[in-house]
Write a protein that holds these residues in place. Structure first.
Motif, PDB file in Angstrom:
ATOM      1  N   ALA A 106     -11.278  -1.770  -2.640  1.00 21.62           N
ATOM      2  CA  ALA A 106     -12.007  -3.130  -2.348  1.00 21.62           C
ATOM      3  C   ALA A 106     -11.470  -4.161  -1.765  1.00 21.62           C
ATOM      4  O   ALA A 106     -12.362  -5.249  -2.258  1.00 21.62           O
ATOM      5  N   MET A 107     -10.858  -3.657  -1.279  1.00 25.10           N
ATOM      6  CA  MET A 107      -9.823  -4.673  -0.213  1.00 25.10           C
ATOM      7  C   MET A 107     -11.106  -5.421   0.765  1.00 25.10           C
ATOM      8  O   MET A 107     -10.777  -6.538   1.205  1.00 25.10           O
ATOM      9  N   GLY A 108     -12.423  -4.801   1.066  1.00 25.65           N
ATOM     10  CA  GLY A 108     -12.860  -5.538   2.345  1.00 25.65           C
ATOM     11  C   GLY A 108     -12.692  -6.128   3.022  1.00 25.65           C
ATOM     12  O   GLY A 108     -12.183  -6.898   3.557  1.00 25.65           O
ATOM     13  N   CYS A 109     -12.960  -5.413   4.427  1.00 27.23           N
ATOM     14  CA  CYS A 109     -12.394  -5.817   5.860  1.00 27.23           C
ATOM     15  C   CYS A 109     -13.293  -6.102   6.693  1.00 27.23           C
ATOM     16  O   CYS A 109     -14.393  -4.884   6.386  1.00 27.23           O
ATOM     17  N   ASP A 110     -13.640  -6.721   7.721  1.00 33.13           N
ATOM     18  CA  ASP A 110     -15.205  -6.315   8.370  1.00 33.13           C
ATOM     19  C   ASP A 110     -14.527  -6.091   9.475  1.00 33.13           C
ATOM     20  O   ASP A 110     -15.238  -5.334  10.293  1.00 33.13           O
ATOM     21  N   MET A 111     -13.206  -5.522   9.904  1.00 35.35           N
ATOM     22  CA  MET A 111     -12.939  -4.929  11.097  1.00 35.35           C
ATOM     23  C   MET A 111     -11.035  -4.146  10.475  1.00 35.35           C
ATOM     24  O   MET A 111     -10.676  -4.704   9.866  1.00 35.35           O
ATOM     25  N   LEU A 112     -11.225  -2.682  10.805  1.00 31.40           N
ATOM     26  CA  LEU A 112     -10.014  -2.165  10.514  1.00 31.40           C
ATOM     27  C   LEU A 112      -9.581  -1.499  11.959  1.00 31.40           C
ATOM     28  O   LEU A 112      -9.397  -0.620  12.617  1.00 31.40           O
ATOM     29  N   ARG A 169     -13.061   1.225   2.946  1.00 31.12           N
ATOM     30  CA  ARG A 169     -13.306   1.931   1.844  1.00 31.12           C
ATOM     31  C   ARG A 169     -13.344   2.923   2.393  1.00 31.12           C
ATOM     32  O   ARG A 169     -12.863   4.275   1.449  1.00 31.12           O
ATOM     33  N   ALA A 170     -14.164   3.094   3.789  1.00 33.29           N
ATOM     34  CA  ALA A 170     -14.068   5.167   4.416  1.00 33.29           C
ATOM     35  C   ALA A 170     -12.886   5.222   4.384  1.00 33.29           C
ATOM     36  O   ALA A 170     -12.673   7.224   3.675  1.00 33.29           O
ATOM     37  N   TYR A 171     -11.846   4.237   5.389  1.00 32.88           N
ATOM     38  CA  TYR A 171     -10.273   5.248   5.210  1.00 32.88           C
ATOM     39  C   TYR A 171      -9.629   5.598   3.894  1.00 32.88           C
ATOM     40  O   TYR A 171      -8.902   6.024   3.759  1.00 32.88           O
ATOM     41  N   ALA A 172      -9.674   4.579   2.942  1.00 34.86           N
ATOM     42  CA  ALA A 172      -9.269   4.825   1.833  1.00 34.86           C
ATOM     43  C   ALA A 172      -9.929   6.207   1.248  1.00 34.86           C
ATOM     44  O   ALA A 172      -9.584   7.008   0.791  1.00 34.86           O
ATOM     45  N   ASP A 173     -10.941   5.887   0.896  1.00 35.09           N
ATOM     46  CA  ASP A 173     -12.045   7.445   0.667  1.00 35.09           C
ATOM     47  C   ASP A 173     -11.123   8.510   1.042  1.00 35.09           C
ATOM     48  O   ASP A 173     -10.616   9.803   0.689  1.00 35.09           O
ATOM     49  N   GLY A 219      -3.117   4.279  -7.090  1.00 33.12           N
ATOM     50  CA  GLY A 219      -3.443   3.066  -7.055  1.00 33.12           C
ATOM     51  C   GLY A 219      -4.229   1.903  -5.623  1.00 33.12           C
ATOM     52  O   GLY A 219      -4.797   0.882  -5.733  1.00 33.12           O
ATOM     53  N   THR A 220      -3.064   3.046  -4.426  1.00 31.12           N
ATOM     54  CA  THR A 220      -3.372   2.211  -3.052  1.00 31.12           C
ATOM     55  C   THR A 220      -4.719   2.490  -2.509  1.00 31.12           C
ATOM     56  O   THR A 220      -5.351   1.490  -2.028  1.00 31.12           O
ATOM     57  N   PHE A 221      -5.100   3.663  -3.056  1.00 31.92           N
ATOM     58  CA  PHE A 221      -6.939   3.290  -2.482  1.00 31.92           C
ATOM     59  C   PHE A 221      -7.451   2.983  -3.656  1.00 31.92           C
ATOM     60  O   PHE A 221      -8.466   3.162  -2.490  1.00 31.92           O
ATOM     61  N   THR A 224       0.781  -0.963  -0.068  1.00 28.20           N
ATOM     62  CA  THR A 224       0.028  -0.303  -0.252  1.00 28.20           C
ATOM     63  C   THR A 224       1.095   1.175   0.026  1.00 28.20           C
ATOM     64  O   THR A 224       1.201   1.606   1.147  1.00 28.20           O
ATOM     65  N   PRO A 225       1.792   1.356  -1.379  1.00 31.63           N
ATOM     66  CA  PRO A 225       2.763   2.904  -0.745  1.00 31.63           C
ATOM     67  C   PRO A 225       1.814   3.670  -1.127  1.00 31.63           C
ATOM     68  O   PRO A 225       0.924   4.125  -1.639  1.00 31.63           O
TER      69      PRO A 225
END
Ligand code: ZN
Length: 296
Positions: free
Chosen positions: A240-246, A278-282, A233-235, A180-181
């Motif tokens: 799209a990674m999909g995580c239930d817990m971050l 998704r929210a973290y990347a946004d 690219g990282t965003f 995730t550069p």
């Protein structure tokens, strides 16, 4: 004359080293003023399944128990190592059982304590390909956007570079490396699955996506285009990674409240949020776009 002279030297040694703590080069404080804000004490806690948090109010350190030893993710600053090891012990485990230390980025606030944690455990450290040499050197990457103000930290001797998408197995647990550069070119996020009964969740420990640079270093500068491209690219990848817990390397605002709720009830789990990645990347994308719009 000989006796008093020796006593004087001994006293000087005691005073400079402190009465009870011999000087340990791997624990010397780094950036103590900044670090103090991050090192708010936090009760070690079981997050989900065999995943625990053993870090601080402003710096996350995760512990994963597997059938063949422990995994740590990140190591905070050198002066935090005693507290991390004490938190591991309070959960009933030992630093000596840590087999792997996974690193999200080669900055002093997340990697400064790794050298001491690796020494105390004998663990192998695993990091992104571009991060591994920086970890060995203890920082000092001249290409880092924050190079002008980053503190150095103790170099890590036993570092292995992981490939993007590599699956790292320890006992019954498999952790996937996700490059995730952007914040650094070697940044790496890590994902794994944990279950409580029949409920299984994918947990992601995400690297910092903060588009921050030292004064005078601009993401909009054409010579820095690779950082912007890396971030884009990282965003997309993290969205799209999909995580239930971050878990984020610096805890998100509100995580303290979630931990307080977790202490009262585990269901519904305060950290369970299907769109967390998704929210973290946004948020990071908006911050980068804002910087670029400002010419920074
Ligand atoms: Zn950083």
């Amino acid at each position: 004359m000989r006796g008093p002279w020796i006593i004087a030297i001994s006293m000087a040694g005691l005073l400079s080293a402190g009465a009870d703590a011999p000087d340990d080069p791997l624990l010397r404080p780094v950036a103590p003023d900044h670090a103090r804000q991050w090192l708010t004490p936090q009760e070690p806690v079981r997050l989900f399944g065999s995943t625990y948090l053993v870090g601080f109010g402003g710096l996350n350190v995760a512990l994963i128990r597997t059938s063949d030893g422990l995994i740590l993710i990140d190591g905070a600053v050198p002066q935090a190592v005693h507290d991390i090891e004490a938190n591991i012990a309070r959960l009933g485990y030992s630093i000596r059982d840590v087999r792997l230390i996974l690193s999200t980025e080669p900055h002093y606030d997340h990697a400064g304590g790794i050298a001491a944690l690796a020494r105390d455990s004998g663990a192998t450290t695993v990091a992104g390909a571009a991060a591994a040499p920086v970890l060995r050197d203890g920082g000092g990457d001249p290409d880092d956007p924050q190079a002008a103000w980053l503190a150095r930290f103790p170099g890590v001797t036993n570092v292995r570079a992981a490939r993007d998408g590599e699956r790292i197995r320890l006992g019954d647990t498999v952790i996937t490396a996700h490059a995730t550069p952007g914040h650094t070119l070697g940044s790496m996020s890590w994902s794994w699955t944990q279950c409580e009964g029949r409920s299984c969740k994918r947990i992601v420990f995400a690297s910092s996506l903060n588009p921050i640079a030292a004064d005078g270093w601009h993401f909009g500068d054409p010579t820095h285009r690779r950082f912007v491209q890396a971030f884009r690219g990282t965003f997309a990848k993290v969205q799209a990674m999909g995580c239930d817990m971050l878990i984020t390397s610096h805890p998100a605002s509100g995580d303290g409240d979630k931990l307080a709720r977790l202490a009262l009830a585990r269901e519904p789990h305060p950290f369970a949020r299907a769109d967390a990645c998704r929210a973290y990347a946004d948020d990071a994308r908006i911050a980068l776009d804002k910087r670029l719009a400002q010419g920074l």
